[in-house]
Design a protein around this motif. Structure first.
Motif, PDB file in Angstrom:
ATOM      1  N   ARG A  18       5.776  -1.763   4.518  1.00 52.07           N
ATOM      2  CA  ARG A  18       3.492  -1.575   4.278  1.00 52.07           C
ATOM      3  C   ARG A  18       3.835  -2.238   2.402  1.00 52.07           C
ATOM      4  NH1 ARG A  18       0.883   1.608   7.274  1.00 52.07           N
ATOM      5  NH2 ARG A  18       1.391   2.205   8.861  1.00 52.07           N
TER       6      ARG A  18
ATOM      7  N   ARG B 251      -0.896  -1.500   1.804  1.00 50.52           N
ATOM      8  CA  ARG B 251      -1.174  -0.184   3.039  1.00 50.52           C
ATOM      9  C   ARG B 251      -1.006  -1.210   4.236  1.00 50.52           C
ATOM     10  NH1 ARG B 251       1.900   3.664   0.093  1.00 50.52           N
ATOM     11  NH2 ARG B 251       0.265   3.640  -2.285  1.00 50.52           N
TER      12      ARG B 251
ATOM     13  N   ILE C  25       2.531  -2.973  -0.861  1.00 49.59           N
ATOM     14  CA  ILE C  25       2.062  -1.842  -1.899  1.00 49.59           C
ATOM     15  C   ILE C  25       1.254  -2.446  -2.754  1.00 49.59           C
ATOM     16  CG2 ILE C  25       2.477   0.219  -3.363  1.00 49.59           C
ATOM     17  CD1 ILE C  25       3.146   0.635   0.092  1.00 49.59           C
TER      18      ILE C  25
END
Length: 385
Positions: free
Chosen positions: A150, A162, A152
């Motif tokens: 994911r 995310r 960030i």
């Protein structure tokens, strides 16, 4: 077997220290998976010649995906990283993950269909048949938590924070998906294709942003959260009064990136290529600005040289096309500040494979995962009795 050398069962038993019967069982399992294949018999030293086995690089395939700020590139490769076919499109990453990843899925499915493979990776690569998709590797232009795949808080990727990139692509392609930031995969690609004998290497991307991929002891170092190599926000004394987009002052990116050089020259451009064009035209101010950017970069890399002791520093990214003007500044700072012992064999050079580093690295990342001991063990365990 990944070194490409064919070996007999006896040779593998001697290398691994395993019983010949254990090696034989493992070879049989790997052949069922399409990972090994028999090749020419070894030279006989008396009696029947022994069969040799080699990695079946065409038995499976991987997809390498390079997602940039304004482009998507997808390549289908074999297990040696050789590109079978590829697609590319211009698309703004700010359109969001759903739109961009739909393009990735479409392009990947087209490549698989063209090769005769199904999009769910279920076709087994038989003799003369299509190669089964075994994994997907993805590079993104922002910070990535590698364990989850994911992004960030990526600064140039609105809507991506995310987002489960690996999950979305994994559901579509039906195979494991590995996700990392673009600089890490560029480091993997550069080392695999151009510096395979170098175990301690730093790949530094200089473009709209600045970052590094660090390979130490032959292994890519991601750090605890995956932010290892984030050089762009290291403090440089010359920029004490210069604000960075991260909110701090004096960051390397605020002084030496393509955008920073554009501001210093007083020109409006969103492309590092425009700066490179000025340098190639002999524009003195542009040359001086790029040389200074190299010095600023070299100031930060001097600390890296003392800390990591790399044998090679490769400068890549769009601004690397400025060639020796940028690299000369880097060398000037490092050779002036670092200890002679650390730099006596240090090679500071321009990327050898350029724009192909990212797609090569994405494929390498997928291959390394697919052929890891843990993954192969799981595949063997899943074979029917």
């Amino acid at each position: 077997m990944r070194d490409g050398q064919a070996r007999t069962r006896s040779e593998l038993a001697a290398i691994t220290g395993l019983a010949r019967s254990t090696v034989a069982l493992r070879i049989d399992a790997l052949m069922k998976l399409g990972l090994l294949r028999p090749v020419n018999d070894a030279i006989s030293t008396g009696g029947r010649p022994s069969t040799q086995f080699a990695l079946n690089v065409t038995g499976h395939s991987v997809l390498g995906v390079d997602v940039g700020a304004s482009h998507v590139r997808v390549a289908l490769t074999d297990l040696a990283g050789t590109v079978i076919d590829e697609r590319s499109e211009l698309i703004d990453i700010a359109r969001g993950p759903v739109v961009v990843l739909e393009h990735v899925m479409t392009m990947g499915s087209e490549l698989l269909a063209q090769s005769g493979e199904a999009a769910d990776g279920t076709n087994a690569g038989g003799a003369g048949g299509p190669a089964a998709l075994i994994a997907v590797g993805v590079g993104l232009p922002g910070p990535v938590e590698h364990a989850s795949g994911r992004p960030i808080n990526p600064p140039i990727m609105p809507g991506w924070d995310r987002y489960d990139v690996g999950g979305a692509l994994g559901r579509h392609f039906g195979v494991p998906v590995l996700v990392d930031n673009d600089v890490n995969i560029m480091a993997l690609g550069e080392r695999e294709l151009a510096w395979s004998g170098v175990d301690d290497l730093m790949f530094v991307k200089v473009a709209t942003g600045i970052g590094a991929g660090v390979i130490s002891g032959g292994v890519l170092q991601r750090g605890a959260q995956g932010t290892a190599g984030d050089l762009g926000h290291v403090y440089v004394s010359r920029g004490a009064d210069v604000f960075c987009r991260c909110g701090n002052r004096g960051c390397l990116e605020a002084l030496a990136s393509g955008a920073a050089i554009s501001r210093a020259l007083g020109i409006e451009t969103t492309s590092s290529g425009d700066i490179v064009a000025l340098v190639r035209q002999g524009d003195i101010e542009a040359i001086q600005a790029v040389r200074q950017a190299g010095r600023d970069l070299g100031e930060v890399l001097t600390t890296c040289v003392s800390l990591m002791n790399p044998s090679t520093i490769v400068i890549g990214g769009a601004l690397a096309a400025a060639g020796e003007f940028l690299i000369a500044g880097v060398r000037e700072a490092i050779y002036t500040r670092a200890t002679p012992f650390a730099t006596q064999h240090l090679d500071i050079t321009q990327s050898r494979i350029g724009a192909n580093a990212a797609i090569a690295g994405a494929s390498v990342m997928a291959i390394q995962f697919a052929l890891s001991p843990e993954r192969v063990d799981a595949m063997v365990a899943a074979l029917p009795d």
